[in-house]
Design a protein around this motif. Sequence first.
Motif, PDB file in Angstrom:
ATOM      1  N   SER A  70       0.827  -1.192   0.000  1.00  0.00           N
ATOM      2  CA  SER A  70       0.000   0.000   0.000  1.00  0.00           C
ATOM      3  C   SER A  70       0.865   1.247   0.000  1.00  0.00           C
ATOM      4  O   SER A  70       1.953   1.267   0.561  1.00  0.00           O
ATOM      5  CB  SER A  70      -0.896  -0.009   1.241  1.00  0.00           C
ATOM      6  N   THR A  71       0.346   2.319  -0.593  1.00  0.00           N
ATOM      7  CA  THR A  71       1.100   3.569  -0.619  1.00  0.00           C
ATOM      8  C   THR A  71       0.757   4.455   0.560  1.00  0.00           C
ATOM      9  O   THR A  71       1.433   5.430   0.822  1.00  0.00           O
ATOM     10  CB  THR A  71       0.801   4.342  -1.914  1.00  0.00           C
TER      11      THR A  71
ATOM     12  N   THR B  99      -3.385  -9.025  -4.577  1.00  0.00           N
ATOM     13  CA  THR B  99      -2.967  -9.231  -3.190  1.00  0.00           C
ATOM     14  C   THR B  99      -4.160  -9.508  -2.278  1.00  0.00           C
ATOM     15  O   THR B  99      -4.132 -10.479  -1.506  1.00  0.00           O
ATOM     16  CB  THR B  99      -2.138  -8.045  -2.687  1.00  0.00           C
ATOM     17  N   PRO B 100      -5.242  -8.719  -2.314  1.00  0.00           N
ATOM     18  CA  PRO B 100      -6.406  -9.059  -1.486  1.00  0.00           C
ATOM     19  C   PRO B 100      -6.974 -10.444  -1.792  1.00  0.00           C
ATOM     20  O   PRO B 100      -7.352 -11.181  -0.885  1.00  0.00           O
ATOM     21  CB  PRO B 100      -7.404  -7.952  -1.830  1.00  0.00           C
ATOM     22  N   SER B 101      -7.030 -10.800  -3.075  1.00  0.00           N
ATOM     23  CA  SER B 101      -7.538 -12.119  -3.442  1.00  0.00           C
ATOM     24  C   SER B 101      -6.633 -13.214  -2.890  1.00  0.00           C
ATOM     25  O   SER B 101      -7.108 -14.244  -2.379  1.00  0.00           O
ATOM     26  CB  SER B 101      -7.644 -12.230  -4.961  1.00  0.00           C
ATOM     27  N   GLY B 102      -5.329 -13.000  -2.972  1.00  0.00           N
ATOM     28  CA  GLY B 102      -4.388 -13.965  -2.406  1.00  0.00           C
ATOM     29  C   GLY B 102      -4.532 -14.083  -0.902  1.00  0.00           C
ATOM     30  O   GLY B 102      -4.418 -15.176  -0.327  1.00  0.00           O
TER      31      GLY B 102
ATOM     32  N   LEU C 239      -5.036  -2.250  -2.461  1.00  0.00           N
ATOM     33  CA  LEU C 239      -4.831  -3.250  -1.416  1.00  0.00           C
ATOM     34  C   LEU C 239      -5.898  -3.135  -0.322  1.00  0.00           C
ATOM     35  O   LEU C 239      -6.795  -3.965  -0.243  1.00  0.00           O
ATOM     36  CB  LEU C 239      -3.415  -3.130  -0.822  1.00  0.00           C
ATOM     37  N   GLY C 240      -5.794  -2.119   0.513  1.00  0.00           N
ATOM     38  CA  GLY C 240      -6.706  -2.027   1.643  1.00  0.00           C
ATOM     39  C   GLY C 240      -8.166  -1.913   1.252  1.00  0.00           C
ATOM     40  O   GLY C 240      -9.032  -2.631   1.787  1.00  0.00           O
ATOM     41  N   LEU C 241      -8.460  -1.012   0.322  1.00  0.00           N
ATOM     42  CA  LEU C 241      -9.855  -0.786  -0.062  1.00  0.00           C
ATOM     43  C   LEU C 241     -10.498  -2.030  -0.667  1.00  0.00           C
ATOM     44  O   LEU C 241     -11.570  -2.460  -0.217  1.00  0.00           O
ATOM     45  CB  LEU C 241      -9.929   0.402  -1.028  1.00  0.00           C
TER      46      LEU C 241
ATOM     47  N   ALA D 121      -2.818  -6.164   7.849  1.00  0.00           N
ATOM     48  CA  ALA D 121      -1.907  -5.020   7.937  1.00  0.00           C
ATOM     49  C   ALA D 121      -1.400  -4.693   6.540  1.00  0.00           C
ATOM     50  O   ALA D 121      -0.733  -5.521   5.916  1.00  0.00           O
ATOM     51  CB  ALA D 121      -0.738  -5.335   8.867  1.00  0.00           C
ATOM     52  N   ALA D 122      -1.721  -3.490   6.049  1.00  0.00           N
ATOM     53  CA  ALA D 122      -1.427  -3.153   4.649  1.00  0.00           C
ATOM     54  C   ALA D 122      -1.105  -1.681   4.499  1.00  0.00           C
ATOM     55  O   ALA D 122      -1.782  -0.948   3.780  1.00  0.00           O
ATOM     56  CB  ALA D 122      -2.622  -3.517   3.768  1.00  0.00           C
TER      57      ALA D 122
END
Length: 308
Positions: free
Chosen positions: A2-3, A167-170, A196-198, A233-234
Amino acid sequence: MSTEKLSTGNLSTGNLSTGNLPSQNAPARVIDGRAIADAALSDLSVRTRQFRDETGHVPCLAAVIVGADPASKAYVRMKANRSVAVGMTSRTVELPVSTTTEELVDVLRALSEDPVVDGILLQHPVPVHIDERVAFDAISADKDVDGVTSASFAAMALNGGGFESCTPSGILRLLDATGVELAGKHAVVVGRSPILGLPMGMLLLRRDATVTYCHSRTVDLAAHVGTADVVIAAVGVPELIKGAWIKPGAVVIDAGYNEGNVGDVEYVAALPHAGAITPVPGGVGPMTVAVLLEQTLAAAVRAAAVRA
C-alpha cells in the motif's frame, strides 16, 4: 504494498477447526504462503499446458515498469520467471523515468489492443509525476489481471465477475487455508489504498465479515486492532502493528514489506497472541503472484472463447 502511510512453523489446516478461529491457547501457527502458492502454481501449470494443447495459444503476461527502481525491477523479473515456469510467455516493457502519463497511457492501450497479450501488469509505484489512476484505467478490463482498474474494482465490489485485486484475493486464499469461517467475524483492515486495503475490505464484506477500515486519521489504532478476529496489515510502515495489540487467537495477515524483510506487524511479539500469522517474507507475496498468473490464464481462456 500500500502507498498510504500511518502516523501513529508451517500451517496445517487439519489442526485448525473449520468455521472457528484458531484456539486461543495454542501457539500461533505460521501460514506458509510459499507452500500454498506452490500448490496453486502446480495446478496452474497443468491447466496452462491443457489450454495450450487445445488452442495452440500460449498465455502472455506483459509487465510495464516506469523508471529503474531496483526493487520494482526485481519484482517484475520474478513475476516473469514464474510466468515461464508455469508455461506462459512474458513480455517486459521498460520505460524511462521521464515518461509522461500520456506516453504511458499510449503504451498500455497498445498492449490492450495486442491480441498476443492476455494480461497486463503496471508495476506499482510509478513516478510521482504520473497520474497513476489514469494509467491504470487505460488497461482494458479484459486484460486487467492485476485487478487495478476502476471497472475491475466495481465488478469485484458488486460481485460482478471482474478480475480481483491480486494481493487481497491472495490474502483470502490464505485465510481459507486457516479453516476460518469469515461470516460474522470482525476484520480490521489497516490501510485503505485503492489496490490493497480498499478492495480487501470489499472482498471480506462479500464473505459476510464485519469490516473496520483504519487509516492515517484513525484515533486509537491499538483499540481497533485489539477487537479484531482478523487483522490485515497493509500500510507499508515497519512494525506499526504491535504484538501486544493482537487479540488472543486472532488471525494476522501481514501484507507489508519493508526494507530489511520487515513487515507491518511486530512478528515475534505477535506470535504469543495470534492464532495464525503470515511471515514476511513467505506469506502474502507468493500468493499475490499465484493469483496474478491464475487470472492471466483466465483472461486467455476468455479471449479464446471470444475468438471462437
